[in-house]
Design a protein around this motif. Structure first.
Motif, mmCIF file in Angstrom:
data_model
loop_
_atom_site.group_PDB
_atom_site.id
_atom_site.type_symbol
_atom_site.label_atom_id
_atom_site.label_comp_id
_atom_site.label_asym_id
_atom_site.label_seq_id
_atom_site.Cartn_x
_atom_site.Cartn_y
_atom_site.Cartn_z
ATOM 1 N N LYS A 66 0.880 -1.267 -0.073
ATOM 2 C CA LYS A 66 0.186 -0.035 0.028
ATOM 3 C C LYS A 66 1.036 1.279 -0.132
ATOM 4 C CE LYS A 66 -3.991 -2.260 2.197
ATOM 5 N NZ LYS A 66 -4.699 -2.241 3.632
ATOM 6 N N ASP A 67 2.149 1.079 -0.447
ATOM 7 C CA ASP A 67 3.188 2.084 -0.398
ATOM 8 C C ASP A 67 3.314 2.813 0.868
ATOM 9 O OD1 ASP A 67 3.630 2.063 -3.027
ATOM 10 O OD2 ASP A 67 1.942 3.026 -3.475
ATOM 11 N N LYS A 68 3.085 2.096 1.979
ATOM 12 C CA LYS A 68 3.214 2.813 3.359
ATOM 13 C C LYS A 68 4.783 2.187 3.948
ATOM 14 C CE LYS A 68 1.969 2.622 8.136
ATOM 15 N NZ LYS A 68 1.133 2.028 9.211
ATOM 16 N N SER A 69 5.639 3.109 4.226
ATOM 17 C CA SER A 69 6.793 2.735 4.826
ATOM 18 C C SER A 69 7.097 2.273 6.077
ATOM 19 C CB SER A 69 7.989 3.814 4.456
ATOM 20 O OG SER A 69 7.643 4.907 5.443
ATOM 21 N N HIS A 70 8.088 1.320 6.465
ATOM 22 C CA HIS A 70 8.237 0.890 7.899
ATOM 23 C C HIS A 70 9.601 0.979 8.000
ATOM 24 C CE1 HIS A 70 3.994 -1.091 7.711
ATOM 25 N NE2 HIS A 70 4.385 -0.812 6.162
ATOM 26 N N VAL A 71 10.081 1.568 9.061
ATOM 27 C CA VAL A 71 11.419 2.048 9.567
ATOM 28 C C VAL A 71 11.853 1.175 10.703
ATOM 29 C CG1 VAL A 71 13.232 3.694 10.069
ATOM 30 C CG2 VAL A 71 11.077 4.299 8.433
ATOM 31 N N SER A 72 12.903 0.258 10.658
ATOM 32 C CA SER A 72 13.470 -0.212 11.624
ATOM 33 C C SER A 72 14.220 0.488 12.811
ATOM 34 C CB SER A 72 14.596 -1.264 11.225
ATOM 35 O OG SER A 72 15.779 -0.571 10.686
ATOM 36 N N ASN A 73 14.550 0.095 13.904
ATOM 37 C CA ASN A 73 15.348 0.922 14.778
ATOM 38 C C ASN A 73 16.670 1.237 14.051
ATOM 39 O OD1 ASN A 73 13.409 0.786 16.902
ATOM 40 N ND2 ASN A 73 14.543 -1.064 17.676
ATOM 41 N N THR A 74 17.493 2.146 14.651
ATOM 42 C CA THR A 74 18.895 2.603 14.201
ATOM 43 C C THR A 74 19.779 1.451 15.143
ATOM 44 O OG1 THR A 74 18.272 4.513 13.244
ATOM 45 C CG2 THR A 74 20.521 4.119 13.592
ATOM 46 N N PHE A 75 20.732 0.904 14.216
ATOM 47 C CA PHE A 75 21.658 0.108 14.872
ATOM 48 C C PHE A 75 23.071 0.496 14.424
ATOM 49 C CE2 PHE A 75 18.129 -2.711 13.951
ATOM 50 C CZ PHE A 75 17.778 -2.934 15.380
ATOM 51 N N GLU A 76 24.235 0.230 15.114
ATOM 52 C CA GLU A 76 25.820 0.797 14.899
ATOM 53 C C GLU A 76 26.448 -0.607 14.529
ATOM 54 O OE1 GLU A 76 25.945 4.546 17.592
ATOM 55 O OE2 GLU A 76 26.679 2.833 18.372
ATOM 56 N N LEU A 77 27.279 -0.174 13.879
ATOM 57 C CA LEU A 77 28.740 -1.369 13.876
ATOM 58 C C LEU A 77 29.844 -0.628 13.632
ATOM 59 C CD1 LEU A 77 29.292 -1.871 10.559
ATOM 60 C CD2 LEU A 77 27.262 -3.452 10.879
ATOM 61 N N HIS A 78 31.005 -1.332 13.861
ATOM 62 C CA HIS A 78 32.262 -0.459 13.566
ATOM 63 C C HIS A 78 33.171 -1.330 12.500
ATOM 64 C CE1 HIS A 78 33.528 -3.351 16.806
ATOM 65 N NE2 HIS A 78 34.877 -3.274 16.262
ATOM 66 N N THR A 79 33.850 -0.745 11.692
ATOM 67 C CA THR A 79 34.687 -1.803 10.955
ATOM 68 C C THR A 79 36.328 -1.814 11.392
ATOM 69 O OG1 THR A 79 35.367 0.528 9.610
ATOM 70 C CG2 THR A 79 33.506 -0.734 8.763
#
Length: 471
Positions: free
Chosen positions: A141-154
């Motif tokens: 239905k063209d609705k967006s769903h956004v996850s939590n924001t996560f972190e990682l390091h290189t």
């Protein structure tokens, strides 16, 4: 035989415990039983209600050398598209990745429950950088769903500098004593990845796969921050390991020239890490066993050729080659089968000794054990300096419904046994060009970090590394 049962009442849960022989078993959360709330899982997203198009069960893994990462997640409904968005403080604009791989996974149970799997891979990343990322889905239905924001390091580019990873296994949603520590360690960004030695969820396929969904959401806070490198255990065997293969399709098996996620390898600074499916010796056909061993040998040949720049080779698998509970088949005939195969000619140890593997890390037994350098059930030396063979670590005591395995104190201990610990805990490994440091920490029953239970340093001189290159 069940000797007695007792009900333990706490502020967190009502738990029924059974004493089976000499083991205390939590009577929920194991295979075929429902997950309950306890002190270790009461906080988290494992039992929340998601929108069918919400990205859930998010986890990440490395592409070789930590140059890029892959993220995998699930939705319960098909979606129009998904997007990976990631950024760092050093960049002016976000990186956006669309497309990726998408497929429907149908559980093998009677309900034929389906969900939709998605993987997206980043572009090449800057070294020594902390990235943030999120996943966005667009439903029909063209609705967006956004996850939590996560972190990682290189990682940095200096091959001579050390890095650390966590090594653990045999963890479920219930009685996951070490998971609170893992989630805290993830926030520190001290560890570059976690190696999971199989048996996750108990069992991922239970109740038409819904227990697998619960486990992946329970572990999401950890697995979405610390990239995972896993191996399959016997508790992932349902429907030809279909849950393992689909839920961990992000593992770098395609880059490793294997057909599925059961086996792969990765270079990471001074370490070549190989994931080998020990379960092939118990669930595979003779042809599948030969295919697994052939792949392993070819991978070890490649790893040996690059040993000057990548001096350490470690193998992770689920089952042990050696363990001290000698009355248990896992420590006797089953271990010998893995070491040398059915024909006593070609097994995992055969190839690891031929190509001078340094360490084998496994789980399956719910305790901690470390061997001295060993070969063919024989102690070679008690020294870890320029060792003539590999040593093995069992680190399967993170916490699950069964609790720790009890040692058989009536047996004469084998001389190759360096140290063992009966209790909850986990291992960490620090790798530099010349040293391989293993630590094993106790986890207290309240889910807090306990004492250091073991530490060993393996060291190699350049001349020894040169000898290891000669096969």
């Amino acid at each position: 035989m069940i000797l007695f049962a007792v009900v333990l009442l706490s502020v967190f849960q009502i738990v029924e415990l059974l004493v089976l022989g000499n083991k205390t078993v939590v009577c929920y959360g194991g295979p075929g039983t429902y997950t309950g709330v306890d002190r270790y899982n009461q906080i988290g997203s494992w039992n929340q209600t998601y929108h069918p198009a919400d990205p859930q069960q998010i986890h990440v893994s490395w592409i070789s050398d930590g140059k890029a990462f892959t993220v995998q997640f699930s939705t319960m409904d098909p979606i129009k598209r998904s997007t990976l968005v990631y950024w760092s403080d050093d960049e002016d604009e976000n990186e956006t990745i669309e497309g990726g791989q998408n497929w429907e996974f149908i559980d093998g149970g009677i309900a034929k429950h389906s969900q939709f799997m998605h993987t997206l891979a980043s572009n090449r990343l800057y070294p020594s950088t902390l990235y943030e990322y999120k996943v966005i889905t667009i439903d029909n239905k063209d609705k967006s769903h956004v996850s939590n924001t996560f972190e990682l390091h290189t990682p940095d580019l200096d091959q001579s500098t050390s890095f650390k990873f966590i090594a653990t296994g045999d963890v479920g949603v219930v009685n996951a004593v070490s998971m609170p520590i893992f989630k805290q360690l993830a926030k520190s960004h001290d560890y570059d990845f976690v190696a999971i030695m199989g048996d996750q969820g108990y069992d991922l396929a239970d109740f038409n796969g819904t227990k697998g969904d619960e486990y992946m959401n329970f572990a999401q806070e950890f697995y979405a921050t610390v990239p995972i490198l896993t191996t399959a255990g016997n508790h992932e065997s349902a429907y030809n390991f279909s849950h393992y293969k689909n839920r961990f399709d992000l593992l770098p098996y395609k880059q490793s020239d294997f057909s599925d996620a059961m086996q792969y390898s990765i270079n990471y600074k001074s370490l070549h890490l190989i994931s080998f499916a020990t379960e092939v010796f118990f669930y595979g056909s003779p042809e599948q066993i030969q295919t697994s061993l052939n792949w392993l040998e070819q991978d070890l040949i490649k790893a040996t050729r690059q040993r000057s720049s990548v001096p350490w080779i470690a193998v992770i698998g689920h089952r042990p080659l050696y363990c001290s509970i000698l009355s248990n088949p896992d420590c006797a005939e089953n271990a010998e089968r893995i070491r040398f195969g059915f024909d006593q000619q070609l097994g995992l140890e055969t190839l690891m000794t031929k190509y001078n593997v340094d360490a084998y890390i496994c789980g399956h037994k719910h305790n901690y054990e470390r061997t001295f350098p060993v070969r063919n059930n024989t102690l070679l030396t008690t020294s870890y300096h320029n060792p003539p063979s590999f040593f093995q670590v069992i680190t399967g005591n993170a916490g699950n419904y069964e609790g720790p395995d009890q040692f058989d104190n009536t047996s004469v201990l084998p001389d190759w046994l360096g140290h063992r610990f009966q209790g909850y805990g986990f291992s960490t490994v620090q790798v530099s060009h010349h040293h391989f440091d293993l630590h094993h920490y106790e986890t207290n029953i309240d889910g807090t970090l306990g004492k250091l239970q073991d530490h060993v340093r393996v060291s190699k001189t350049p001349s020894h590394v040169n000898k290891q290159k000669i096969v």
